[in-house]
Design an enzyme around this catalytic site. Structure first.
Site, short mmCIF file in Angstrom:
data_model
loop_
_atom_site.label_atom_id
_atom_site.label_comp_id
_atom_site.label_asym_id
_atom_site.label_seq_id
_atom_site.Cartn_x
_atom_site.Cartn_y
_atom_site.Cartn_z
N GLU A 174 1.12 -1.05 -0.11
CA GLU A 174 -0.20 0.48 -0.30
C GLU A 174 0.98 1.78 0.20
OE1 GLU A 174 -2.31 -3.27 2.10
OE2 GLU A 174 -0.62 -2.19 2.69
N TYR A 202 7.49 2.07 -7.51
CA TYR A 202 7.19 1.57 -7.88
C TYR A 202 6.36 0.81 -9.17
CZ TYR A 202 6.81 1.63 -2.41
OH TYR A 202 7.77 1.27 -1.81
#
Length: 160
Positions: free
Chosen positions: A113, A125
C-alpha cells in the site's frame, strides 16, 4: 524481475532487536506518522523479513525494509530510505533486492500500500512493474484529521 541498476552500493543484513533504536530514528525522520518501537519489535517477533540496507562504503544505514510472507505472497509493509539519500537510486536497489528475495522464496506476487500523496514512491513502484489493483479509503492517518487513501499495488513474478 525489477529494473537494472549500477553495481550494488548496498549490502543487506537481517535486522535485530539491537538495531531498533537506529531504525526508529530513521523511521521517525522519514514519516509524518511513524511506526513505534513496539510495532517494529513486533515485526521481528512475528518473524517478518526485516532488512537493513547498509552502504558498502562505510556500513552506514541507508534504509530498511519489512516484508511479511503469507503463503506464496510477499507483502511489503515498510520501505524507508534516509531522507538525505532519497532520489539517488537506493529505493530501486532495495526493491531489486526484495524482488530477488521473493523470487528465491518462491513467491508469486508482492503487494503493498502507498499513500495517494506519495507520488515519488508510486513512481518507483511503477518503474518496478507494480500495478495499481485497488484502493483502501481512509487507510493512512493524516495531519488534517481526514484519513488518506492508499493505493494497493501488486507485482507478479513471471511464471517459472
Amino acid at each position: 524481475m525489477g529494473v537494472a541498476t549500477d553495481p550494488s552500493r548496498l549490502t543487506f543484513v537481517a535486522m535485530t532487536y539491537a538495531d531498533l533504536p537506529e531504525i526508529l530514528r530513521l523511521e521517525e525522520a522519514c514519516h509524518p506518522f511513524p511506526w513505534t518501537n513496539t510495532v517494529l519489535a513486533d515485526c521481528l517477533r512475528s518473524g517478518y523479513m526485516c532488512w537493513k540496507a547498509l552502504s558498502v562504503h562505510d556500513a552506514s544505514l541507508v534504509g530498511f525494509a519489512i516484508v511479511m510472507k503469507v503463503v506464496d505472497e510477499h507483502h511489503l509493509l515498510n520501505l524507508v530510505v534516509d531522507r538525505s539519500l532519497q532520489g539517488q537510486g537506493f529505493g530501486t536497489e532495495m526493491m531489486n533486492f526484495l524482488l530477488k528475495q521473493g523470487l528465491e522464496d518462491g513467491a508469486v506476487s508482492m503487494l503493498l500500500e502507498v499513500r495517494v500523496s506519495n507520488t515519488a514512491a508510486q513512481k518507483l513502484y511503477s518503474k518496478m512493474r507494480f500495478e495499481v489493483i485497488g484502493e483502501r479509503k481512509g487507510y493512512y492517518a493524516a495531519s488534517d484529521g481526514v484519513r488518506e487513501t492508499a493505493l494497493v499495488m501488486k507485482y507478479r513474478w513471471p511464471k517459472q
